[in-house]
Design a protein around this motif. Structure first.
Motif, short mmCIF file in Angstrom:
data_model
loop_
_atom_site.label_atom_id
_atom_site.label_comp_id
_atom_site.label_asym_id
_atom_site.label_seq_id
_atom_site.Cartn_x
_atom_site.Cartn_y
_atom_site.Cartn_z
N UNK A 301 -67.64 -121.49 78.77
CA UNK A 301 -68.33 -120.21 78.97
C UNK A 301 -67.36 -119.04 78.86
N UNK A 302 -66.12 -119.25 79.31
CA UNK A 302 -65.10 -118.19 79.20
C UNK A 302 -64.80 -117.89 77.74
N UNK A 303 -64.65 -118.93 76.93
CA UNK A 303 -64.39 -118.71 75.51
C UNK A 303 -65.57 -118.02 74.84
N UNK A 304 -66.79 -118.39 75.25
CA UNK A 304 -67.97 -117.72 74.71
C UNK A 304 -68.01 -116.26 75.13
N UNK A 305 -67.66 -115.99 76.40
CA UNK A 305 -67.61 -114.62 76.90
C UNK A 305 -66.61 -113.79 76.10
N UNK A 306 -65.52 -114.41 75.69
CA UNK A 306 -64.48 -113.72 74.92
C UNK A 306 -64.84 -113.59 73.45
N UNK A 307 -65.93 -114.23 73.03
CA UNK A 307 -66.32 -114.19 71.62
C UNK A 307 -65.54 -115.13 70.74
N UNK A 308 -64.83 -116.08 71.36
CA UNK A 308 -64.01 -117.03 70.59
C UNK A 308 -64.85 -118.16 70.02
N UNK A 309 -65.84 -118.61 70.77
CA UNK A 309 -66.77 -119.64 70.30
C UNK A 309 -68.19 -119.14 70.53
N UNK A 310 -69.17 -119.69 69.82
CA UNK A 310 -70.56 -119.30 70.08
C UNK A 310 -70.99 -119.75 71.47
#
Length: 316
Positions: A301-310
């Motif tokens: 969820x953190x990576x998604x929040x950062x826009x790194x992964x969908x």
């Protein structure tokens, strides 16, 4: 092959840290977490050796599971404090024989009240880096492959060199004897053969960027990967600050304290860590390394929040 590489799901290299399960009951949950983390094609998944070696016996089991069940590079943590040269070399050989080719070389925390004999033969992470490199060269300096159609002939090639990561400390090591000692130590690790540095956690992007600038000015050339931990409860924040000596991040501390629900605090931690990921990447970080605490939902969820992964939808 380097453990800093571009995965297929995202243009930003990502990696994760997990720790061995404390008992058999936690095995299945960790295996599910590894599968979920592997699905985003991380550059590597690192496995800690356990505090004081308490779960060290399970580390190799987790590393071989990653090798066997995923396409992800496993990275083995090794600490040298309290070990003899013979003990450390034996453990390195065991990991190499199992197929592990990436390591994180750490000095480790010296035992409280222990004398010189309790600290072991290896005095620094730089010496452990050298030992890993030497043991690998002794174990498997080259590979041989048969040449089709030429009986008895073989093609000899140098075996892939081990990747050795080391720790870096953006705000200095808590036991540093002088202000630049952590930079001198990082330079020594680089000279010993380290190929990557991973930072201890930090709470402000400027801490990372300023540290990288100082390290480059001092002569550090290896990639410096930011280590980021989504912190989702006031108790965990207090524990992290106690262990690392980092200053309390005021905004995060207040937001966690005033949020009344567990899920709300989780969202606070994810939002804060996601913003930190974005900021370090915008400043030129070579990727993101996330401390997962054996829970995939929060770090993904953190990576998604950062826009790194969908965004990833969790099924129940």
């Amino acid at each position: 092959m380097s453990i800093i590489q571009t995965p297929s799901v995202t243009s930003v290299p990502v990696s994760f840290e997990v720790y061995p399960p404390r008992d058999d009951a936690a095995d299945a949950a960790l295996h599910e977490t590894i599968a979920k983390l592997a699905a985003v094609d991380p550059s590597f998944i690192s496995v800690t050796y356990g505090a004081g070696g308490s779960t060290g016996g399970r580390s190799l089991e987790v590393l071989t599971h990653i090798l066997r069940e995923t396409r992800v590079e496993p990275l083995a943590h090794l600490t040298c404090v309290g070990s003899s040269y013979r003990e450390a070399a034996s453990l390195i050989r065991e990991f190499l024989d199992a197929g592990v080719r990436s390591f994180l070389a750490l000095r480790g925390d010296p035992p409280e009240g222990g004398g010189a004999e309790a600290r072991g033969d290896l005095e620094s992470a730089a010496q452990l880096v050298q030992l890993i490199d030497r043991v690998q060269a002794e174990c498997s300096p080259y590979t041989e492959e048969p040449i089709p159609g030429v009986p008895g002939a073989a093609r000899v090639e140098r075996r892939r060199h081990v990747d050795i990561a080391v720790a870096a400390f953006p705000n200095g090591h808590p036991r540093s004897r002088y202000p630049a000692e952590h930079l001198d130590a990082l330079l020594a690790k680089q000279a010993a053969g380290a190929t990557l540095a991973i930072t201890q956690l930090f709470f402000h992007a400027d801490d990372y960027h300023a540290f990288v600038a100082r390290a480059r000015a001092a002569g550090v050339e290896i990639p410096i990967l930011p280590g980021i931990m989504p912190i989702t409860s006031p108790s965990r924040l207090r524990r992290v600050v106690e262990l690392t000596g980092e200053p309390v991040p005021g905004t995060l501390a207040v937001d966690l304290d005033v949020e009344p629900t567990v899920e709300g605090r989780r969202e606070v931690g994810i939002r804060y860590a996601g913003e930190l990921c974005r900021a370090v990447l915008e400043g030129g970080a070579p990727g993101i390394h996330l401390y997962a605490f054996n829970h995939h939902r929060t770090v993904l969820a953190t990576l998604a929040e950062a826009g790194v992964i969908p965004p990833i939808e969790e099924t129940t």
